[in-house]
Design a protein around this motif. Structure first.
Motif, short mmCIF file in Angstrom:
data_model
loop_
_atom_site.label_atom_id
_atom_site.label_comp_id
_atom_site.label_asym_id
_atom_site.label_seq_id
_atom_site.Cartn_x
_atom_site.Cartn_y
_atom_site.Cartn_z
N ALA A 96 35.36 42.75 38.22
CA ALA A 96 36.07 43.03 38.79
C ALA A 96 35.70 44.45 39.52
O ALA A 96 36.00 44.73 40.82
CB ALA A 96 37.60 43.06 37.88
N GLU A 100 35.50 44.55 43.55
CA GLU A 100 36.01 46.10 44.48
C GLU A 100 35.17 47.13 45.01
O GLU A 100 34.99 46.87 46.66
CB GLU A 100 36.91 46.78 43.49
N ASN A 133 41.59 43.92 51.63
CA ASN A 133 41.94 44.52 49.80
C ASN A 133 43.00 43.34 49.26
O ASN A 133 42.05 42.40 48.16
CB ASN A 133 42.21 45.97 49.62
N VAL A 134 43.93 43.04 49.49
CA VAL A 134 44.65 42.56 49.16
C VAL A 134 44.38 41.05 49.36
O VAL A 134 44.22 39.86 48.11
CB VAL A 134 46.16 42.62 49.95
N SER A 136 41.07 40.00 49.32
CA SER A 136 40.29 39.83 48.56
C SER A 136 40.39 39.83 47.23
O SER A 136 39.25 39.44 46.27
CB SER A 136 39.22 40.57 48.93
N VAL A 137 41.75 40.19 46.76
CA VAL A 137 42.32 40.30 44.94
C VAL A 137 41.87 38.90 44.06
O VAL A 137 41.93 38.72 43.47
CB VAL A 137 44.04 40.89 45.42
N ILE A 140 38.45 38.48 43.62
CA ILE A 140 38.85 39.10 42.01
C ILE A 140 39.48 38.11 40.65
O ILE A 140 38.96 38.08 39.91
CB ILE A 140 38.92 40.54 41.93
N ILE A 141 40.29 38.20 40.82
CA ILE A 141 40.93 36.92 40.34
C ILE A 141 40.46 35.43 39.66
O ILE A 141 39.90 35.33 38.72
CB ILE A 141 42.89 36.60 40.84
#
Length: 187
Positions: A96, A100, A133-134, A136-137, A140-141
């Motif tokens: 994670a 980022e 970024n949101v 792309s979360v 990441i999840i």
């Protein structure tokens, strides 16, 4: 070569934004001689043109550039994953953190290179970075969850295999989100 120039000319004109219309034109039936078009050769040239054009689009188009930027992000993500694991962090947390950092790199490179024709500037850039970024979360999840599930089921020694799987799934997610949400084409 051959008569494929007609298709190539029409294709390139449309790509450059030309408006195309159809004008009916009727030929009379051939009375003498034979056609200069050889079907097999014509088909071969058309297929070669289409394959070459798609290959050039893949290599030089936004998806090819997206893959290069993603490769750089992958290196950043992987290095931080391995460093984090070496210092005792769980692979899902290290992934994670690496993701980022890769997201920050990806935004900068995608904005200035991959989608340069739709480049975001000024005050909107910061807001688009937050939106980037949101979106792309999700990756990441996907990545962290894949690693967590894999290591829970099969053990810590398999974390890298599940990292690669998570990155692959996240790649598809990111391209769809970046090209259709962040740098969407405005009509």
């Amino acid at each position: 070569s051959g008569y494929v120039f007609q298709i190539a000319f029409l294709h390139k004109a449309i790509k450059l934004g030309a408006h195309v219309g159809e004008v009916p034109f009727h030929f009379t039936d051939r009375q003498y001689g034979i056609s200069k078009i050889y079907a097999a050769e014509y088909i071969k040239h058309v297929i070669r043109y289409v394959v070459t054009d798609r290959w050039e689009w893949f290599i030089h188009g936004s998806f090819g550039r997206f893959c290069v930027v993603g490769g750089i992000g992958f290196v950043i993500n992987t290095v931080l994953l391995l460093v984090g694991v070496k210092f005792g962090l769980h692979p899902s947390i290290s992934a994670a953190i690496g993701a980022e950092c890769a997201i920050i790199s990806n935004f900068i490179l995608n904005n200035s290179w991959t989608f340069h024709e739709r480049k975001i500037t000024g005050k909107k850039k910061f807001l688009k970075f937050l939106q980037f970024n949101v979106t792309s979360v999700g990756a990441i999840i996907i990545q962290s969850s894949t690693i967590w599930i894999g290591t829970t089921l099969l053990g810590m020694s398999f974390y890298f295999m599940f990292y690669i799987l998570g990155v692959g799934i996240g790649l598809v997610w990111n391209y769809i989100m970046y090209s259709r949400v962040i740098w969407k084409k405005h009509s």
